[in-house]
Design a protein around this motif. Structure first.
Motif, short mmCIF file in Angstrom:
data_model
loop_
_atom_site.label_atom_id
_atom_site.label_comp_id
_atom_site.label_asym_id
_atom_site.label_seq_id
_atom_site.Cartn_x
_atom_site.Cartn_y
_atom_site.Cartn_z
N TYR A 41 23.60 64.29 16.38
CA TYR A 41 23.49 62.85 16.12
C TYR A 41 22.06 62.34 16.20
O TYR A 41 21.73 61.33 15.56
CB TYR A 41 24.41 62.08 17.07
N MET A 42 21.20 63.00 16.94
CA MET A 42 19.79 62.64 16.90
C MET A 42 19.25 62.84 15.49
O MET A 42 18.54 61.98 14.95
CB MET A 42 19.00 63.49 17.90
N SER A 43 19.59 63.97 14.89
CA SER A 43 19.14 64.25 13.53
C SER A 43 19.77 63.30 12.52
O SER A 43 19.16 62.92 11.52
CB SER A 43 19.47 65.70 13.16
N ARG A 44 21.01 62.91 12.79
CA ARG A 44 21.72 62.04 11.85
C ARG A 44 21.21 60.60 11.92
O ARG A 44 20.96 59.97 10.90
CB ARG A 44 23.22 62.07 12.16
N GLN A 45 21.05 60.06 13.13
CA GLN A 45 20.80 58.64 13.29
C GLN A 45 19.33 58.25 13.40
O GLN A 45 18.99 57.08 13.35
CB GLN A 45 21.54 58.11 14.52
N VAL A 46 18.43 59.23 13.58
CA VAL A 46 17.01 58.88 13.67
C VAL A 46 16.55 58.13 12.44
O VAL A 46 15.63 57.30 12.49
CB VAL A 46 16.15 60.15 13.90
N LEU A 47 17.20 58.36 11.31
CA LEU A 47 16.79 57.69 10.08
C LEU A 47 16.96 56.18 10.17
O LEU A 47 16.21 55.43 9.54
CB LEU A 47 17.58 58.25 8.89
N SER A 48 17.95 55.71 10.95
CA SER A 48 18.14 54.27 11.09
C SER A 48 16.90 53.61 11.69
O SER A 48 16.55 52.48 11.34
CB SER A 48 19.36 53.98 11.98
N ALA A 111 11.65 65.57 6.85
CA ALA A 111 10.33 65.19 7.35
C ALA A 111 9.23 65.35 6.31
O ALA A 111 8.19 64.70 6.39
CB ALA A 111 9.98 65.99 8.60
N ILE A 112 9.45 66.23 5.32
CA ILE A 112 8.41 66.46 4.30
C ILE A 112 8.81 65.90 2.94
O ILE A 112 8.13 66.15 1.94
CB ILE A 112 8.10 67.97 4.18
N ALA A 113 9.91 65.12 2.89
CA ALA A 113 10.34 64.53 1.62
C ALA A 113 9.28 63.56 1.10
O ALA A 113 8.62 62.86 1.87
CB ALA A 113 11.66 63.81 1.81
N THR A 114 9.11 63.51 -0.22
CA THR A 114 8.09 62.65 -0.83
C THR A 114 8.68 61.46 -1.58
O THR A 114 7.94 60.68 -2.17
CB THR A 114 7.22 63.47 -1.79
N LEU A 171 13.90 57.07 20.53
CA LEU A 171 12.75 57.96 20.47
C LEU A 171 12.15 57.98 19.08
O LEU A 171 10.92 58.02 18.91
CB LEU A 171 13.17 59.37 20.90
N GLY A 172 13.02 57.94 18.06
CA GLY A 172 12.52 57.93 16.69
C GLY A 172 11.68 56.71 16.40
O GLY A 172 10.64 56.80 15.74
N GLY A 173 12.13 55.54 16.88
CA GLY A 173 11.36 54.32 16.65
C GLY A 173 9.99 54.36 17.32
O GLY A 173 8.98 53.97 16.74
N ILE A 174 9.96 54.87 18.56
CA ILE A 174 8.69 54.95 19.30
C ILE A 174 7.71 55.91 18.62
O ILE A 174 6.54 55.59 18.40
CB ILE A 174 8.96 55.40 20.75
N ILE A 175 8.22 57.10 18.25
CA ILE A 175 7.35 58.09 17.62
C ILE A 175 6.88 57.62 16.24
O ILE A 175 5.72 57.81 15.86
CB ILE A 175 8.08 59.44 17.51
N ALA A 184 8.79 61.79 13.66
CA ALA A 184 10.06 61.49 14.33
C ALA A 184 11.16 62.44 13.86
O ALA A 184 11.94 62.97 14.66
CB ALA A 184 10.45 60.04 14.05
N LEU A 185 11.22 62.69 12.56
CA LEU A 185 12.22 63.60 12.01
C LEU A 185 11.94 65.04 12.42
O LEU A 185 12.86 65.81 12.75
CB LEU A 185 12.25 63.47 10.49
N ALA A 186 10.68 65.44 12.41
CA ALA A 186 10.33 66.82 12.76
C ALA A 186 10.72 67.14 14.20
O ALA A 186 11.20 68.25 14.50
CB ALA A 186 8.84 67.05 12.55
#
Length: 439
Positions: A41-48, A111-114, A171-175, A184-186
């Protein structure tokens, strides 16, 4: 001839018996399986948490942002059931490790998507990897614990989704604010790969077999002819009601997980990192509610199994009233308190639904049964919720869309009331299969 009765949980005073004395290893199983669920779920929701960055950098609409979340849930929904069936036959432990490797690798691709197209493709792969993890993981966990704590453990395990989302969003928002959204994704991908290594050296099928309870142990290694048919997963009204009720109550919980950061950013004027932290508290309340509601249900239903349905219905009513009221209030601290109270009950039926499905399905196809439950949660809730609100937000504004979301609980409550009426008779079906097989 064997003697057959109702599942151990449903017979007062007769808990299931472990075949091994030590109960330390089951908690190791729970900890590592739960840890990977957090990573899921970290990987799933970090995008939000990085939606504002993607919207600014790539000029995405709300419906496009929603699709990046919903595509994961959609793939989980489409693939959960077939991959759960495969895991029941190929090996649950091996399946769990392969899934984690796939979703972690796909998160690195994110994380590397353009651009939007590459990100959507990478998120598609994240969904493929995560598809059956919840159903297979909970089957592994419940197999080494006593049946009478199923609602508690089911709620706790499923709460891992909320806790993982909390960590991912906060954590994703902070990073993302400090180092950029790609980092954040990496980080989420690296966490998943490290946990896979720990899981690989700590959990094996041979060790699991030593600690399984009698009911689950009896199903291990059964000849194909003695396995319950897959049709048994859809053969009674109660189990179908459990799937439907659980999926619809997850609709609103999924909306809160996906759209709370954006709501706080737009209507409360919070920066992305601030919105991520406040959203993390809200999501944490969802997880705490899953655990607490599951524990309450186990306690009150120990002697009266049908009370699982009563408590689940009550949680839905509480969430509908509180969230419906909260999103009508003006932007204030009081509003967030009311919404937080509603979030606590928003997924309260998750643990009881897991226990219902466990009791209504045969042990030989239990992961497949949880796969069917996850299918309902994903299609009706995790996929439909964020995407439907995204579409409505394009026309009504995000607040207007969120005000309509609690109406989904009406369907969930109706399904749970129907399932309760048929529950006593439905409980006898798994035992009836064993009687036919031993005849």
């Amino acid at each position: 001839m064997k003697s057959h009765a109702l599942p151990a949980e449903e017979v007062p005073g007769r808990p299931g018996r472990a075949v091994a004395g030590s109960r330390v290893y089951p908690w190791i199983v729970f900890a590592l399986t739960f840890g990977l669920l957090l990573s899921d779920y970290m990987s799933r929701q970090v995008l939000s948490a990085v939606f504002p960055f993607l919207k600014a950098e790539w000029g995405l609409s709300d419906s496009q942002l929603a699709s990046l979340t919903s595509v994961v849930a959609m793939m989980v929904g489409l693939l959960t059931f077939p991959l759960s069936i495969l895991a029941d036959r190929w090996g649950r432990v091996r399946s769990l490790m392969l899934m984690a490797i796939v979703w972690s690798g796909a998160t690195l691709l994110c994380a590397i998507a353009t651009g939007y197209g590459q990100m959507l493709g990478a998120r598609f792969l994240v969904g493929v990897g995560e598809a059956a993890y919840g159903s297979v993981g909970i089957a592994v966990v419940l197999s080494v614990f006593a049946p009478h704590v199923r609602a508690t453990l089911g709620g706790a395990f499923m709460a891992g989704g909320s806790f993982g989302s909390t960590i991912g969003v906060a954590l994703g928002g902070i990073i993302a604010v400090r180092f950029g959204w790609r980092w954040a994704l990496a980080l989420m991908a690296v966490v998943g790969l490290v946990l896979v290594v720990l899981f690989r050296f700590s959990i094996t099928q041979r060790k699991l077999d030593r600690y399984q309870y009698e009911e689950a142990r009896a199903a291990v290694g059964e000849p194909e002819g003695t396995r319950a048919p897959l049709s048994s997963l859809f053969s009674n009204v109660s189990v179908l009601s459990a799937y439907l009720g659980s999926g619809l109550q997850m609709f609103v919980a999924a909306v809160l997980l996906a759209w709370t950061p954006s709501y706080l950013n737009r209507y409360h004027g919070m920066n992305p990192d601030e919105a991520g932290i406040v959203s993390a508290v809200l999501v944490l309340l969802i997880g705490a509610g899953m655990i607490s509601c599951g524990a309450i249900t186990d306690r009150v239903s120990r002697l009266r199994p049908e009370r699982k349905w009563t408590t689940s219905t009550g949680y839905g009513v509480a969430a509908a009233v509180l969230l419906g009221t909260g999103f009508q209030l003006g932007e204030s601290t009081a509003q967030l308190v009311v919404i937080g109270a509603g979030a606590f009950f928003s997924a309260g039926a998750s643990g009881p639904a897991t226990a219902m499905v466990a009791n209504l399905t045969h042990a030989s196809v239990r992961a497949s049964g949880f796969g069917a439950l996850t299918l309902a949660n994903s299609i009706l809730g995790l996929a439909a919720g964020p995407f439907a609100i995204g579409l409505l937000a394009d026309h009504l504004g995000l607040l207007g869309a969120l005000q309509l979301a609690p109406l989904a609980y009406l369907g969930a409550i109706a399904a749970l009331l129907i399932g309760k009426r048929r529950y006593p008779a439905a409980l006898r079906q798994p035992a009836a299969h064993d009687q036919r097989a031993s005849a």
